[in-house]
Structure formats: structure tokens, C-alpha cells
Design a protein around this motif. Structure first.
Motif, mmCIF file in Angstrom:
data_model
loop_
_atom_site.group_PDB
_atom_site.id
_atom_site.type_symbol
_atom_site.label_atom_id
_atom_site.label_comp_id
_atom_site.label_asym_id
_atom_site.label_seq_id
_atom_site.Cartn_x
_atom_site.Cartn_y
_atom_site.Cartn_z
ATOM 1 N N LEU A 284 66.439 66.627 48.586
ATOM 2 C CA LEU A 284 65.140 66.106 49.002
ATOM 3 C C LEU A 284 65.236 64.623 49.339
ATOM 4 O O LEU A 284 64.664 64.167 50.335
ATOM 5 C CB LEU A 284 64.093 66.342 47.907
ATOM 6 C CG LEU A 284 62.667 65.905 48.211
ATOM 7 C CD1 LEU A 284 62.131 66.615 49.454
ATOM 8 C CD2 LEU A 284 61.772 66.154 47.018
ATOM 9 N N LEU A 285 65.984 63.868 48.550
ATOM 10 C CA LEU A 285 66.154 62.445 48.829
ATOM 11 C C LEU A 285 66.809 62.239 50.193
ATOM 12 O O LEU A 285 66.337 61.448 51.012
ATOM 13 C CB LEU A 285 66.997 61.778 47.739
ATOM 14 C CG LEU A 285 67.331 60.300 47.970
ATOM 15 C CD1 LEU A 285 66.061 59.458 47.980
ATOM 16 C CD2 LEU A 285 68.300 59.806 46.916
ATOM 17 N N TYR A 286 67.883 62.983 50.459
ATOM 18 C CA TYR A 286 68.563 62.818 51.742
ATOM 19 C C TYR A 286 67.715 63.328 52.911
ATOM 20 O O TYR A 286 67.735 62.744 53.990
ATOM 21 C CB TYR A 286 69.937 63.496 51.726
ATOM 22 C CG TYR A 286 71.007 62.528 51.346
ATOM 23 C CD1 TYR A 286 71.501 61.632 52.278
ATOM 24 C CD2 TYR A 286 71.498 62.467 50.055
ATOM 25 C CE1 TYR A 286 72.466 60.709 51.934
ATOM 26 C CE2 TYR A 286 72.462 61.547 49.696
ATOM 27 C CZ TYR A 286 72.939 60.666 50.645
ATOM 28 O OH TYR A 286 73.886 59.746 50.303
ATOM 29 N N ALA A 287 66.976 64.378 52.714
ATOM 30 C CA ALA A 287 66.101 64.879 53.789
ATOM 31 C C ALA A 287 65.056 63.833 54.154
ATOM 32 O O ALA A 287 64.823 63.553 55.336
ATOM 33 C CB ALA A 287 65.445 66.185 53.377
ATOM 34 N N SER B 49 63.040 59.507 57.690
ATOM 35 C CA SER B 49 62.634 58.109 57.844
ATOM 36 C C SER B 49 63.462 57.393 58.902
ATOM 37 O O SER B 49 62.930 56.692 59.750
ATOM 38 C CB SER B 49 62.787 57.369 56.508
ATOM 39 O OG SER B 49 61.986 57.945 55.530
ATOM 40 N N ILE B 50 64.769 57.574 58.837
ATOM 41 C CA ILE B 50 65.651 56.918 59.796
ATOM 42 C C ILE B 50 65.403 57.434 61.205
ATOM 43 O O ILE B 50 65.491 56.700 62.185
ATOM 44 C CB ILE B 50 67.128 57.118 59.387
ATOM 45 C CG1 ILE B 50 67.412 56.392 58.071
ATOM 46 C CG2 ILE B 50 68.077 56.662 60.469
ATOM 47 C CD1 ILE B 50 67.233 54.896 58.117
ATOM 48 N N LEU B 51 65.039 58.692 61.333
ATOM 49 C CA LEU B 51 64.795 59.286 62.645
ATOM 50 C C LEU B 51 63.510 58.765 63.291
ATOM 51 O O LEU B 51 63.477 58.429 64.457
ATOM 52 C CB LEU B 51 64.760 60.811 62.527
ATOM 53 C CG LEU B 51 64.679 61.606 63.821
ATOM 54 C CD1 LEU B 51 65.945 61.393 64.638
ATOM 55 C CD2 LEU B 51 64.494 63.073 63.518
ATOM 56 N N TYR B 52 62.426 58.666 62.505
ATOM 57 C CA TYR B 52 61.144 58.288 63.112
ATOM 58 C C TYR B 52 61.018 56.786 63.350
ATOM 59 O O TYR B 52 60.240 56.362 64.195
ATOM 60 C CB TYR B 52 59.952 58.800 62.300
ATOM 61 C CG TYR B 52 59.602 57.963 61.093
ATOM 62 C CD1 TYR B 52 58.936 56.759 61.233
ATOM 63 C CD2 TYR B 52 59.943 58.386 59.820
ATOM 64 C CE1 TYR B 52 58.619 55.998 60.129
ATOM 65 C CE2 TYR B 52 59.630 57.626 58.729
ATOM 66 C CZ TYR B 52 58.975 56.431 58.878
ATOM 67 O OH TYR B 52 58.666 55.673 57.805
ATOM 68 N N SER C 47 57.557 59.024 52.613
ATOM 69 C CA SER C 47 57.442 58.136 51.452
ATOM 70 C C SER C 47 57.056 58.916 50.200
ATOM 71 O O SER C 47 57.615 58.703 49.129
ATOM 72 C CB SER C 47 56.396 57.056 51.701
ATOM 73 O OG SER C 47 56.800 56.194 52.711
ATOM 74 N N LEU C 48 56.099 59.825 50.352
ATOM 75 C CA LEU C 48 55.684 60.632 49.206
ATOM 76 C C LEU C 48 56.806 61.546 48.730
ATOM 77 O O LEU C 48 57.045 61.686 47.523
ATOM 78 C CB LEU C 48 54.442 61.456 49.561
ATOM 79 C CG LEU C 48 53.161 60.655 49.771
ATOM 80 C CD1 LEU C 48 52.051 61.553 50.295
ATOM 81 C CD2 LEU C 48 52.746 59.969 48.481
ATOM 82 N N LEU C 49 57.518 62.168 49.670
ATOM 83 C CA LEU C 49 58.623 63.045 49.295
ATOM 84 C C LEU C 49 59.780 62.263 48.676
ATOM 85 O O LEU C 49 60.437 62.735 47.741
ATOM 86 C CB LEU C 49 59.098 63.847 50.498
ATOM 87 C CG LEU C 49 58.134 64.929 50.984
ATOM 88 C CD1 LEU C 49 58.603 65.516 52.302
ATOM 89 C CD2 LEU C 49 57.971 66.010 49.936
ATOM 90 N N MET C 50 60.031 61.060 49.186
ATOM 91 C CA MET C 50 61.095 60.239 48.611
ATOM 92 C C MET C 50 60.737 59.844 47.182
ATOM 93 O O MET C 50 61.584 59.877 46.286
ATOM 94 C CB MET C 50 61.334 58.997 49.459
ATOM 95 C CG MET C 50 62.598 58.249 49.080
ATOM 96 S SD MET C 50 62.899 56.795 50.089
ATOM 97 C CE MET C 50 63.109 57.517 51.696
#
Length: 139
Positions: free
Chosen positions: A122-125, A130-133, A104-107
Motif C-alpha cells: 500500500l505504501l509503494y502503491a 503520487s509520483i505519477l500525478y 495522502s490518506l492511503l499513505m
């Protein structure tokens, strides 16, 4: 956060607030709220950002979401394998909470100067983390 009590009678005698706090259910509520907020944010942000940054159409954006669905399946598999190998559910939830906070902080950092200059890698990473966890935490 502690493991839930092992005897059902101990849980049955708790008040709802006490049960929420002592069993760690608050972490599940937090994860549910924050995951839903993050998914709806990604659904809202990804398509217009892709269109502006790369000129993508509906087809390319659909491929992005298909890729995220594959990551979701992978995350569910990781959660199930971890649970099958003896990782306690509370450990999986704690990892998910930490990943959620970090992503969330990185997004937010990647969208700091939106729409002018978005840090797309960075947005896609962070979206992919997020989608993975998310399904991993339910595994």
C-alpha cells in the motif's frame, strides 16, 4: 473552482484575494504545498522503511528513486498528451487534487502502525500514484 476569466481586464481589476478565489489559483497553491510536503515525506520515509523491512542498502534504494523518476516522466507525458487532446487545464488540476487527497490518506493508512508493521504494498502503491500525478498536473 472555475476556469479563469477569458478577458485580461476582468482579472486585472480583481484584488489579489478575489483573483486567488475566483480563478482557481488556490487549487494550484494547495497542490504545490501538498506535493512538496508529500515528496519530502517520501524522501524521508522510503529509505529507512526499506532498510528495516527488507534490509535494502543504498543501491536498492537508489533504484527505487530511479523508478520513481521514470514514473515522473510518464506522468508529465500523460499531462501533455491530455492537454494536447483538448482536456482543459482545470480538469487536469481537479484530477490531481483528488488523486493527491486519496494518495495522502492511503499513505497515512499504510504507515498507521509504523515502524512495527508497515503495509509495504500500500505504501509503494500510494507513493507511485503520487509520483505519477505530480508532473501530470503541470502538463
Amino acid at each position: 473552482v472555475a476556469e479563469p476569466p477569458s478577458t485580461p481586464t476582468a482579472v486585472d481589476t480583481m484584488s489579489p484575494c478575489e483573483r486567488l478565489w475566483k480563478t482557481g489559483a488556490w487549487a494550484c497553491l494547495y497542490l504545490g504545498f501538498s506535493m512538496n510536503l508529500q515528496v519530502s515525506s517520501m524522501d524521508t520515509i522510503i529509505a529507512p522503511v526499506n532498510e528495516q523491512a527488507w534490509g535494502w542498502t543504498l543501491y536498492e534504494n537508489s533504484l527505487v528513486f530511479a523508478g520513481m523518476a521514470m514514473l515522473s516522466l510518464l506522468g508529465a507525458g500523460v499531462g501533455m498528451i491530455a492537454g494536447g487532446r483538448g482536456v482543459r487545464p482545470l480538469q487536469i488540476i481537479n484530477v490531481a487534487v483528488l488523486l493527491q487527497c486519496a494518495s495522502s490518506l492511503l499513505m497515512a493508512a499504510s504507515l498507521w502502525r509504523a515502524m512495527g508493521a508497515i503495509n509495504m504494498p500500500l505504501l509503494y502503491a500510494t507513493c507511485n500514484i503520487s509520483i505519477l500525478y505530480m508532473p501530470m498536473s503541470a502538463g
